[in-house]
Design a protein around this motif. Structure first.
Motif, PDB file in Angstrom:
ATOM      1  N   PRO A 126       0.791  -1.225   0.000  1.00 14.29           N
ATOM      2  CA  PRO A 126       0.000   0.000   0.000  1.00 14.29           C
ATOM      3  C   PRO A 126       0.830   1.285   0.000  1.00 14.29           C
ATOM      4  CG  PRO A 126      -0.046  -1.020   2.160  1.00 14.29           C
ATOM      5  CD  PRO A 126       0.628  -1.993   1.240  1.00 14.29           C
ATOM      6  N   VAL A 127       1.997   1.247   0.595  1.00 14.50           N
ATOM      7  CA  VAL A 127       2.775   2.485   0.712  1.00 14.50           C
ATOM      8  C   VAL A 127       3.644   2.708  -0.518  1.00 14.50           C
ATOM      9  CG1 VAL A 127       4.510   3.728   2.075  1.00 14.50           C
ATOM     10  CG2 VAL A 127       2.738   2.374   3.233  1.00 14.50           C
ATOM     11  N   ARG A 142      -4.388  -3.277   7.239  1.00 16.63           N
ATOM     12  CA  ARG A 142      -5.505  -2.331   7.245  1.00 16.63           C
ATOM     13  C   ARG A 142      -6.103  -2.199   5.846  1.00 16.63           C
ATOM     14  NH1 ARG A 142      -4.613   3.885   8.420  1.00 16.63           N
ATOM     15  NH2 ARG A 142      -6.772   4.521   8.720  1.00 16.63           N
ATOM     16  N   SER A 143      -5.231  -2.119   4.852  1.00 18.55           N
ATOM     17  CA  SER A 143      -5.675  -1.951   3.470  1.00 18.55           C
ATOM     18  C   SER A 143      -6.427  -3.187   2.973  1.00 18.55           C
ATOM     19  CB  SER A 143      -4.448  -1.682   2.586  1.00 18.55           C
ATOM     20  OG  SER A 143      -4.820  -1.507   1.251  1.00 18.55           O
ATOM     21  N   GLU A 150     -14.975  -4.211   0.941  1.00 20.26           N
ATOM     22  CA  GLU A 150     -15.693  -3.260   0.084  1.00 20.26           C
ATOM     23  C   GLU A 150     -15.414  -3.445  -1.407  1.00 20.26           C
ATOM     24  OE1 GLU A 150     -14.555   0.638   1.404  1.00 20.26           O
ATOM     25  OE2 GLU A 150     -15.270   0.301   3.454  1.00 20.26           O
TER      26      GLU A 150
ATOM     27  N   ASP B 122      -3.079   7.430  -5.316  1.00 23.57           N
ATOM     28  CA  ASP B 122      -2.720   6.629  -4.147  1.00 23.57           C
ATOM     29  C   ASP B 122      -1.776   7.365  -3.195  1.00 23.57           C
ATOM     30  OD1 ASP B 122      -4.351   4.706  -5.151  1.00 23.57           O
ATOM     31  OD2 ASP B 122      -2.772   3.312  -5.737  1.00 23.57           O
ATOM     32  N   PRO B 126      -3.362   6.062   0.220  1.00 20.27           N
ATOM     33  CA  PRO B 126      -2.593   4.810   0.112  1.00 20.27           C
ATOM     34  C   PRO B 126      -3.294   3.601   0.731  1.00 20.27           C
ATOM     35  CG  PRO B 126      -1.651   6.220   1.795  1.00 20.27           C
ATOM     36  CD  PRO B 126      -2.706   7.035   1.084  1.00 20.27           C
ATOM     37  N   VAL B 127      -4.079   3.791   1.753  1.00 21.26           N
ATOM     38  CA  VAL B 127      -4.680   2.635   2.441  1.00 21.26           C
ATOM     39  C   VAL B 127      -5.991   2.235   1.786  1.00 21.26           C
ATOM     40  CG1 VAL B 127      -5.591   1.758   4.634  1.00 21.26           C
ATOM     41  CG2 VAL B 127      -3.541   3.211   4.617  1.00 21.26           C
ATOM     42  N   ALA B 128      -6.867   3.204   1.557  1.00 15.82           N
ATOM     43  CA  ALA B 128      -8.161   2.892   0.952  1.00 15.82           C
ATOM     44  C   ALA B 128      -8.815   4.157   0.433  1.00 15.82           C
ATOM     45  CB  ALA B 128      -9.087   2.217   1.970  1.00 15.82           C
ATOM     46  N   SER B 130     -11.860   4.668   0.281  1.00 12.27           N
ATOM     47  CA  SER B 130     -13.077   4.969   1.029  1.00 12.27           C
ATOM     48  C   SER B 130     -12.803   5.644   2.371  1.00 12.27           C
ATOM     49  CB  SER B 130     -13.876   3.689   1.256  1.00 12.27           C
ATOM     50  OG  SER B 130     -13.128   2.779   2.043  1.00 12.27           O
ATOM     51  N   LEU B 131     -11.552   5.670   2.796  1.00 16.83           N
ATOM     52  CA  LEU B 131     -11.212   6.370   4.041  1.00 16.83           C
ATOM     53  C   LEU B 131     -10.938   7.842   3.763  1.00 16.83           C
ATOM     54  CD1 LEU B 131      -8.652   3.928   5.750  1.00 16.83           C
ATOM     55  CD2 LEU B 131     -11.089   4.191   6.267  1.00 16.83           C
ATOM     56  N   ASP B 135      -7.538  10.194   7.812  1.00 15.70           N
ATOM     57  CA  ASP B 135      -7.380   8.898   8.480  1.00 15.70           C
ATOM     58  C   ASP B 135      -6.267   8.047   7.878  1.00 15.70           C
ATOM     59  OD1 ASP B 135      -9.387   9.475  10.283  1.00 15.70           O
ATOM     60  OD2 ASP B 135     -10.957   8.715   8.962  1.00 15.70           O
ATOM     61  N   GLN B 136      -5.558   8.592   6.894  1.00 17.77           N
ATOM     62  CA  GLN B 136      -4.421   7.873   6.320  1.00 17.77           C
ATOM     63  C   GLN B 136      -3.313   8.873   5.952  1.00 17.77           C
ATOM     64  OE1 GLN B 136      -5.645   5.975   2.488  1.00 17.77           O
ATOM     65  NE2 GLN B 136      -7.521   7.177   2.690  1.00 17.77           N
ATOM     66  N   GLU B 139       0.409   7.654   6.509  1.00 24.91           N
ATOM     67  CA  GLU B 139       0.811   6.746   5.432  1.00 24.91           C
ATOM     68  C   GLU B 139       0.991   7.530   4.122  1.00 24.91           C
ATOM     69  OE1 GLU B 139      -1.795   6.389   7.416  1.00 24.91           O
ATOM     70  OE2 GLU B 139      -1.823   4.375   8.274  1.00 24.91           O
ATOM     71  N   ARG B 142       4.378   9.232   3.912  1.00 25.30           N
ATOM     72  CA  ARG B 142       5.422   8.246   3.605  1.00 25.30           C
ATOM     73  C   ARG B 142       5.350   7.832   2.133  1.00 25.30           C
ATOM     74  NH1 ARG B 142       5.432   2.394   6.191  1.00 25.30           N
ATOM     75  NH2 ARG B 142       7.537   1.738   5.604  1.00 25.30           N
ATOM     76  N   SER B 143       4.141   7.593   1.664  1.00 27.35           N
ATOM     77  CA  SER B 143       3.941   7.153   0.284  1.00 27.35           C
ATOM     78  C   SER B 143       4.340   8.236  -0.714  1.00 27.35           C
ATOM     79  CB  SER B 143       2.464   6.767   0.106  1.00 27.35           C
ATOM     80  OG  SER B 143       2.224   6.320  -1.191  1.00 27.35           O
ATOM     81  N   ILE B 146       8.171   8.711  -1.326  1.00 33.73           N
ATOM     82  CA  ILE B 146       8.791   7.723  -2.220  1.00 33.73           C
ATOM     83  C   ILE B 146       8.311   7.928  -3.658  1.00 33.73           C
ATOM     84  CG2 ILE B 146       9.039   5.241  -2.671  1.00 33.73           C
ATOM     85  CD1 ILE B 146       8.646   4.818   0.367  1.00 33.73           C
TER      86      ILE B 146
END
Lengths: 242, 242
Positions: A126-127, A142-143, A150, B122, B126-128, B130-131, B135-136, B139, B142-143, B146
């Protein structure tokens, strides 16, 4: 679906140790009974190996070089991007009806498969693709949980609704859906056990494709690379929320 | 590139408040001087609005419904997946040379643009999807770091090498690269300031496309939705590592 493959040799370039995105192309060649060379899996001494692939990707600055594998070489033409490769090959291999609407809609579905495949990859990365799984495992858990709850049911429910009474689409997309189910069952056996209970069309499609004679022969051959934790579909039990 | 658009009205379906992936299609219509209706931006009372779009996505179970916007309706044909839509439209709008190699290679590049666009998305999700971003966010930081260090230079360097002495590809992909640079400059102004110093071809392409008469008129019109933090390209200063 009968093979209409011409007397052409296709060179496929893809990573030699994984199914990955290249597998969608391999399955098309196998189903059509086409003559193809999986170049990077041949010894370097005979012009194969990963270096042969990377050489083509560097190119000579004049032709269009692909950004990433898989790509195929047909004569002088080099074609990249999985869905684009399949779109190019399918009419030549007898894997799609020749009219424009059929081809456009098959490609549309293949691109939707490709989107899902990218989301599957991102569950374990994910990252960043360049980081080890272990360095993004917490985020992956978490991902993957949200993906399985979903996104995956949304995608598979979409394909299920499209299958219709014959439970086949009648194009190379059937092969792609087979591969998708195979990979998802490998990566997420517990979650798929639950999810596929409401997907009788996809389960039936999977069984039918797996027993087609050329596909069955391919799956039983050493040409079919086993799933592993270097590919797209990886089995990490902690990501399989069930 | 002259317009060869037929006397056809195209219905575009996309979210009305963002540029997003729909913008690649809007730019093609605008450059070609095509007659198109941006359906979801019209009032519901006249058959527009988001509900009109969602209705088509639900479909009636018989035709192929698209998985997600954008999609276009041309007569009875509904076509989804951004790159697929552009591939279908481009020969009709005079935005690609008609021979197969040109079309296949333009599409290959458009799919590579689409891959980059997904990676841009992303960075902030990066996580979802839908979030909420909040809430991410950790992450995402960090994403994005890179992405800006490894992935973005790799993609843009690839396109830069392809542009050649004319600094244009001569197809709808030029419009897509323009949109990419516009979005990246909005989302990552500090990082792009640094990265684009080694991308004179892309910078030149951007300037040339921006001053084409129909594109310039479009960009100055209310039809061009401003970038915002609901779309693909979002400006979150903490993600713009510079």
């Amino acid at each position: 679906m009968s093979s209409q493959s011409e007397a052409v040799t296709y060179d496929l370039y893809y990573w030699p140790e994984i199914q990955g995105r290249g597998e969608f192309v391999r399955l098309a060649f196998e189903e059509a009974g086409a003559t193809y060379v999986d170049v990077a899996r041949l010894p370097a001494a005979t012009g194969g190996g990963v270096d042969a692939m990377l050489r083509l990707m560097r190119g000579d600055g004049s032709a269009l070089t692909p950004f990433a594998p898989p790509f195929v070489k047909v004569g002088d033409l080099v074609i990249g991007q999985t869905a684009n490769v399949l779109q190019f090959l399918a009419p030549r291999l007898g894997l799609v009806a020749p009219d424009e609407t059929s081809r456009v809609h098959a490609h549309q579905l293949m691109l939707t498969v490709a989107d899902l495949v990218a989301e599957v990859h991102d569950t374990h990365h994910p990252v960043a693709s360049s980081l080890y799984y272990e360095d993004q495992k917490e985020e992956a858990v978490r991902s993957a949980r949200i993906f399985l709850r979903e996104r995956l049911p949304k995608y598979l429910g979409y394909f299920e609704r499209l299958l219709g009474p014959n439970r086949e689409l009648g194009s190379y997309v059937d092969l792609a859906l087979f591969q998708l189910i195979a990979g998802l069952r490998y990566a997420f056996p517990r979650a798929m056990q639950r999810i596929q209970a409401s997907l009788p069309g996809l389960v039936s499609l999977f069984d039918r494709v797996a027993t087609r004679s050329r596909i069955a022969a391919y799956l039983a051959s050493p040409r079919r690379i086993p799933f592993n934790e270097k590919g797209l579909f990886r089995h990490y039990p902690e990501l399989d929320a069930g």
